[in-house]
Design a protein around this motif. Structure first.
Motif, PDB file in Angstrom:
ATOM      1  N   TYR A 234       0.874  -1.367  -0.094  1.00  0.00           N
ATOM      2  CA  TYR A 234       0.194  -0.021   0.004  1.00  0.00           C
ATOM      3  C   TYR A 234       0.838   1.288  -0.146  1.00  0.00           C
ATOM      4  CZ  TYR A 234      -2.932   3.734   1.706  1.00  0.00           C
ATOM      5  OH  TYR A 234      -3.770   4.861   1.800  1.00  0.00           O
ATOM      6  N   THR A 235       0.634   1.989  -1.085  1.00  0.00           N
ATOM      7  CA  THR A 235       1.582   3.195  -1.185  1.00  0.00           C
ATOM      8  C   THR A 235       0.473   4.571  -1.298  1.00  0.00           C
ATOM      9  OG1 THR A 235       2.209   3.225  -3.623  1.00  0.00           O
ATOM     10  CG2 THR A 235       3.481   2.198  -1.783  1.00  0.00           C
ATOM     11  N   LEU A 236       0.945   5.852  -1.081  1.00  0.00           N
ATOM     12  CA  LEU A 236       0.066   6.734  -1.491  1.00  0.00           C
ATOM     13  C   LEU A 236       0.140   7.018  -2.776  1.00  0.00           C
ATOM     14  CD1 LEU A 236       1.336   9.621   1.324  1.00  0.00           C
ATOM     15  CD2 LEU A 236      -0.824   8.186   1.230  1.00  0.00           C
ATOM     16  N   ARG A 237       1.233   6.620  -3.668  1.00  0.00           N
ATOM     17  CA  ARG A 237       1.296   6.936  -5.229  1.00  0.00           C
ATOM     18  C   ARG A 237      -0.001   5.800  -5.808  1.00  0.00           C
ATOM     19  NH1 ARG A 237       3.908   3.782  -9.166  1.00  0.00           N
ATOM     20  NH2 ARG A 237       4.959   2.641  -7.451  1.00  0.00           N
ATOM     21  N   HIS A 238      -0.121   4.728  -5.142  1.00  0.00           N
ATOM     22  CA  HIS A 238      -1.245   3.990  -5.806  1.00  0.00           C
ATOM     23  C   HIS A 238      -2.525   4.389  -5.331  1.00  0.00           C
ATOM     24  CE1 HIS A 238       1.982   0.305  -5.747  1.00  0.00           C
ATOM     25  NE2 HIS A 238       1.757   0.723  -6.918  1.00  0.00           N
ATOM     26  N   HIS A 239      -2.803   4.816  -4.182  1.00  0.00           N
ATOM     27  CA  HIS A 239      -3.733   5.428  -3.532  1.00  0.00           C
ATOM     28  C   HIS A 239      -4.341   6.740  -4.525  1.00  0.00           C
ATOM     29  CE1 HIS A 239      -6.437   6.086   0.048  1.00  0.00           C
ATOM     30  NE2 HIS A 239      -6.987   6.950  -0.827  1.00  0.00           N
ATOM     31  N   LYS A 240      -3.321   7.430  -4.600  1.00  0.00           N
ATOM     32  CA  LYS A 240      -3.555   8.682  -5.439  1.00  0.00           C
ATOM     33  C   LYS A 240      -4.027   8.317  -6.963  1.00  0.00           C
ATOM     34  CE  LYS A 240      -1.477  12.942  -7.174  1.00  0.00           C
ATOM     35  NZ  LYS A 240      -1.341  12.814  -8.555  1.00  0.00           N
ATOM     36  N   ARG A 241      -3.468   7.240  -7.370  1.00  0.00           N
ATOM     37  CA  ARG A 241      -4.101   6.534  -8.790  1.00  0.00           C
ATOM     38  C   ARG A 241      -5.404   6.300  -8.652  1.00  0.00           C
ATOM     39  NH1 ARG A 241       0.048   2.215 -10.898  1.00  0.00           N
ATOM     40  NH2 ARG A 241       1.418   3.925 -10.562  1.00  0.00           N
ATOM     41  N   ALA A 242      -5.710   5.484  -7.724  1.00  0.00           N
ATOM     42  CA  ALA A 242      -7.219   5.190  -7.646  1.00  0.00           C
ATOM     43  C   ALA A 242      -8.070   6.513  -7.494  1.00  0.00           C
ATOM     44  CB  ALA A 242      -7.421   4.296  -6.502  1.00  0.00           C
ATOM     45  N   ILE A 243      -7.678   7.352  -6.716  1.00  0.00           N
ATOM     46  CA  ILE A 243      -8.598   8.686  -6.752  1.00  0.00           C
ATOM     47  C   ILE A 243      -8.623   9.285  -8.123  1.00  0.00           C
ATOM     48  CG2 ILE A 243      -8.434  11.173  -6.087  1.00  0.00           C
ATOM     49  CD1 ILE A 243      -6.931   9.881  -3.403  1.00  0.00           C
ATOM     50  N   GLU A 244      -7.697   9.452  -8.968  1.00  0.00           N
ATOM     51  CA  GLU A 244      -7.606   9.921 -10.105  1.00  0.00           C
ATOM     52  C   GLU A 244      -8.312   9.191 -10.775  1.00  0.00           C
ATOM     53  OE1 GLU A 244      -3.400   9.807 -11.034  1.00  0.00           O
ATOM     54  OE2 GLU A 244      -2.964  11.882 -10.172  1.00  0.00           O
ATOM     55  N   LYS A 245      -8.830   8.026 -10.848  1.00  0.00           N
ATOM     56  CA  LYS A 245      -9.704   7.068 -11.788  1.00  0.00           C
ATOM     57  C   LYS A 245     -10.990   7.307 -11.072  1.00  0.00           C
ATOM     58  CE  LYS A 245      -6.215   3.461 -12.842  1.00  0.00           C
ATOM     59  NZ  LYS A 245      -6.020   1.905 -12.693  1.00  0.00           N
ATOM     60  N   GLY A 246     -11.277   8.140  -9.829  1.00  0.00           N
ATOM     61  CA  GLY A 246     -12.639   8.208  -9.469  1.00  0.00           C
ATOM     62  C   GLY A 246     -13.083   6.906  -8.669  1.00  0.00           C
ATOM     63  N   LEU A 247     -12.112   6.045  -8.250  1.00  0.00           N
ATOM     64  CA  LEU A 247     -12.414   4.824  -7.405  1.00  0.00           C
ATOM     65  C   LEU A 247     -12.315   4.931  -6.113  1.00  0.00           C
ATOM     66  CD1 LEU A 247     -10.501   2.313  -9.590  1.00  0.00           C
ATOM     67  CD2 LEU A 247     -13.026   2.922  -9.537  1.00  0.00           C
ATOM     68  N   LEU A 248     -11.957   6.286  -5.374  1.00  0.00           N
ATOM     69  CA  LEU A 248     -11.828   6.627  -3.877  1.00  0.00           C
ATOM     70  C   LEU A 248     -12.013   8.106  -3.832  1.00  0.00           C
ATOM     71  CD1 LEU A 248      -8.399   4.730  -3.038  1.00  0.00           C
ATOM     72  CD2 LEU A 248     -10.900   4.231  -2.642  1.00  0.00           C
ATOM     73  N   PRO A 249     -12.719   8.638  -2.849  1.00  0.00           N
ATOM     74  CA  PRO A 249     -12.712  10.037  -2.739  1.00  0.00           C
ATOM     75  C   PRO A 249     -11.515  10.725  -2.670  1.00  0.00           C
ATOM     76  CG  PRO A 249     -13.372   8.797  -0.738  1.00  0.00           C
ATOM     77  CD  PRO A 249     -13.155   7.684  -1.644  1.00  0.00           C
ATOM     78  N   THR A 250     -11.577  12.020  -3.246  1.00  0.00           N
ATOM     79  CA  THR A 250     -10.509  12.760  -2.853  1.00  0.00           C
ATOM     80  C   THR A 250      -9.918  13.199  -1.566  1.00  0.00           C
ATOM     81  OG1 THR A 250     -11.697  15.012  -3.129  1.00  0.00           O
ATOM     82  CG2 THR A 250     -10.895  13.583  -5.047  1.00  0.00           C
ATOM     83  N   TRP A 251      -8.811  13.555  -1.203  1.00  0.00           N
ATOM     84  CA  TRP A 251      -8.314  14.000   0.229  1.00  0.00           C
ATOM     85  C   TRP A 251      -8.944  15.283   0.409  1.00  0.00           C
ATOM     86  CZ3 TRP A 251      -6.188  10.049   1.887  1.00  0.00           C
ATOM     87  CH2 TRP A 251      -5.167   9.403   1.362  1.00  0.00           C
TER      88      TRP A 251
END
Length: 300
Positions: A234-251
């Motif tokens: 789990y990394t913030l880079r992978h998390h950010k990528r999921a956010i950019e795809k709309g799969l997670l809420p933004t910070w």
């Protein structure tokens, strides 16, 4: 208050037999970040119910009392349904017991009926503090609930429909009862300005603890995922990528919920849309199968 709209639990059920471990195809990080809900909510929502049960004798408003009892019924149902997901994960080789033990310790011991470590706090003050934590937590669940109802990118990712229905049913009920924990705290939290100070303290503790537990939970799930076999962290880079795809809420969506909550004039009825939540509950396979449910006119 809910202005005549009656909150009540729905007797939903979900069939997990066909749900894959990575229920968002080819998106293990997004899958497991969302799966942290299943780690936190069984113990967390049982704790909500316990705290509210302790506080019920303090409630002097009949309408609030009805809302609180409806809230307790919904939260108890959420706890049970998310615990079934943990069983499903275990059947697929992802045992979460080592992590959920820490969650249970947090709620049952550190936030239990008596202050931990021999802290000299009166019973009334300790109850008010815990009510402030419930209210602060419910601020985030309302924001997450509204997000999942609007997250069209999740539909485009072709997730498992049963898991998506669980998340949206739960999210809709969080929006539905978004004001209850706050109203309960305002009713039982003492006089101003001490009550407002308790509200600040509740959020000051809740926000960082939830952030830590969510990151730790996502890391645990990815690290122990038998399909990944240690190939991913789990990394913030992978998390950010999921956010950019709309799969997670933004910070920003999550972070902005904090200053809103801290405004003296704030009320959670400003969060999300009750009409959107009710519209989803009208088409949710699980909610429709449950039948019954709340009655009354929905308002945005």
């Amino acid at each position: 208050m809910t202005d005549g709209y009656r909150i009540a639990p729905r007797r939903v059920s979900f069939d997990w037999r066909e749900t894959p471990l990575h229920w968002i195809p080819d998106e293990p990080t997004a899958t497991h970040v969302i799966n942290v809900l299943h780690l936190l909510l069984p113990a967390g929502e049982r704790w909500f119910v316990k705290v509210f049960k302790e506080a019920l004798p303090l409630v002097r408003d009949e309408e609030l009392l009805k809302d609180v009892k409806g809230f307790m019924g919904q939260e108890a149902t959420h706890s049970v349904q998310h615990s079934y997901v943990l069983d499903h994960l275990a059947h697929q080789g992802l045992d979460t017991t080592a992590y959920t033990r820490h969650v249970e310790y947090l709620f049952d011991v550190l936030l239990g009926e008596r202050p931990p470590f021999g802290l000299r706090v009166s019973d009334r003050a300790w109850l008010r503090f815990r009510l402030s934590v419930v209210a602060a937590t419910e601020q985030f669940t309302a924001v997450l609930g509204d997000w999942v109802l609007r997250a069209d990118a999740l539909d485009r990712a072709e997730p498992d429909p049963v898991m998506l229905d669980l998340l949206r049913w739960h999210g809709a009920e969080e929006v539905e009862h978004r004001s209850v924990a706050f109203d309960m705290f305002q009713h039982c939290g003492g006089e101003e300005p001490a009550r407002y100070a308790r509200r600040l303290l509740g959020m000051a503790i809740t926000a960082p603890v939830l952030t830590y537990m969510w990151a730790a939970g996502a890391s645990y799930l990815i690290r122990h995922d038998p399909r990944l076999a240690g190939r991913l962290r789990y990394t913030l880079r992978h998390h950010k990528r999921a956010i950019e795809k709309g799969l997670l809420p933004t910070w920003r969506e999550l972070g902005a919920a904090i200053p809103r909550y801290l405004r003296r004039s704030y009320h959670p009825s400003q969060e999300g849309s009750l009409s959107r939540a009710v519209d989803y509950l009208a088409v949710s396979p699980a909610a429709r199968g449950a039948g019954g449910g709340p009655k009354g006119a929905a308002a945005s």
